[in-house]
Design a protein around this motif. Structure first.
Motif, mmCIF file in Angstrom:
data_model
loop_
_atom_site.group_PDB
_atom_site.id
_atom_site.type_symbol
_atom_site.label_atom_id
_atom_site.label_comp_id
_atom_site.label_asym_id
_atom_site.label_seq_id
_atom_site.Cartn_x
_atom_site.Cartn_y
_atom_site.Cartn_z
ATOM 1 N N TYR A 159 72.610 39.425 25.493
ATOM 2 C CA TYR A 159 73.513 39.998 24.505
ATOM 3 C C TYR A 159 74.963 39.948 24.994
ATOM 4 C CZ TYR A 159 69.002 41.835 22.982
ATOM 5 O OH TYR A 159 67.691 41.952 22.597
ATOM 6 N N PRO B 1 70.084 43.259 28.876
ATOM 7 C CA PRO B 1 71.367 43.147 28.165
ATOM 8 C C PRO B 1 72.150 41.869 28.453
ATOM 9 C CG PRO B 1 71.574 44.604 30.055
ATOM 10 C CD PRO B 1 70.121 44.189 29.998
ATOM 11 N N TYR C 211 70.567 45.603 34.920
ATOM 12 C CA TYR C 211 70.945 46.201 33.640
ATOM 13 C C TYR C 211 72.433 46.539 33.510
ATOM 14 C CZ TYR C 211 65.986 46.653 32.643
ATOM 15 O OH TYR C 211 64.659 46.378 32.400
#
Length: 306
Positions: free
Chosen positions: A164, A161, A41
């Motif tokens: 993204y 993430p 993450y």
């Protein structure tokens, strides 16, 4: 023999990190699960963001990660039905992820530098982004399906993430933006952490070297998918494009082929640990594949005249 010795020398720090991870797990009670969360993450998205920001992007270059993503997905989907029928102890859910991607980062980058030099390394890094996108999207989803419902899996994937970070970096890069100078050392440090903790987590997950193979069916199918099926698809792409489509140059073929023969990714262990889905099995097989690659990669590179 000289190629094998050169490769062993270049990758010696990788094996030392695995050993240090094992020491940390055995004697310091280090938690691989906590590190896995940080890697997935925080560290991995940062590494992907900085890698895309530094790459010389163009619409054509941006297609290369999609190409490797497609090859990863093809291998995973071919192995998944075999895993569901042949490996029934619950670890089979990790197999599509294990064979679909590879240790293209902290293992593959030193090899690419050794084989291709600085210029070829940049192209290799762009290609390897497709494997990172796969393992943080479809690969994660397929592994999670072993324990969670479709809805829960999709929610977990949506929270990752890395995808993204890739999209944001691509937009900023193509718009002419750059990482502010003050943040460059931060991203350099995160790349170092990516390499260090990514390999140490393999060692942390190994509690007994006597049980390194674990389920022999898992290990056999993982080696079949990673070291036979993946390279066959890469060679098929090489032949098809060079004889029919003519879209890419030989440097792209070589980069994709190297991606196909890298060992099982340490991030497979990261995700298996985070999902609590056979992390010891994933760690043992990843370590065995890494050891096997010391002989396998020089032989394969020699065979294609690299």
């Amino acid at each position: 023999m000289s190629a094998a010795l050169a490769l062993l020398y270049e990758l010696l720090p990788v094996y030392i990190l695995v050993a240090l991870g094992w020491v940390a797990g055995q004697y310091l009670s280090a938690s691989g699960r906590h590190i896995a969360g940080i890697m997935l993450y925080i560290v991995t998205p940062a590494v992907v963001f900085s890698g895309v920001m530094e790459a010389p992007l163009s619409p054509g270059v941006l297609l290369l990660p999609l190409l490797t993503f497609g090859l990863c997905l093809t291998v995973a989907l071919l192995v998944r039905p075999l895993a569901s029928h042949w490996v029934r102890d619950g670890s089979g859910a990790v197999l599509p992820l294990a064979v679909g991607t590879g240790n293209t980062g902290y293992f593959g980058i030193p090899v690419a530098l050794l084989l291709f030099g600085e210029q070829g390394l940049a192209l290799y890094i762009v290609c390897m982004l497709g494997t990172t996108l796969f393992e943080n999207s479809v690969g994660f989803y397929l592994a999670a399906r072993g324990r969670f419902s479709v809805r829960d899996c999709l929610v977990r994937v949506a929270r990752l993430p890395t995808v993204y970070a890739f999209g944001l970096a691509a937009v900023v890069n193509l718009s002419g933006g750059a990482i502010p100078e003050v943040f460059v050392p931060l991203f350099d440090n995160l790349r170092g952490a990516y390499s260090v903790f990514g390999m140490m987590i393999i060692g942390m997950s190994i509690t007994s070297f006597r049980g390194l193979v674990g389920n022999p069916r898992f290990t056999a199918l993982a080696f079949f998918g990673k070291f036979l099926l993946w390279p066959m698809l890469a060679m098929a792409f090489w032949w098809l494009d060079s004889h029919v489509f003519g879209l890419y140059e030989s440097a792209v073929y070589q980069a994709v082929f190297l991606i196909s023969i890298t060992p099982i990714a340490a991030n497979t262990v990261v995700i298996a640990t985070l999902l609590e889905t056979a992390p010891r099995q994933a760690a043992g097989t990843a370590l065995l594949s890494t050891l096997f690659s010391l002989i396998y990669i020089p032989l394969m590179v020699t065979a294609i005249g690299g």
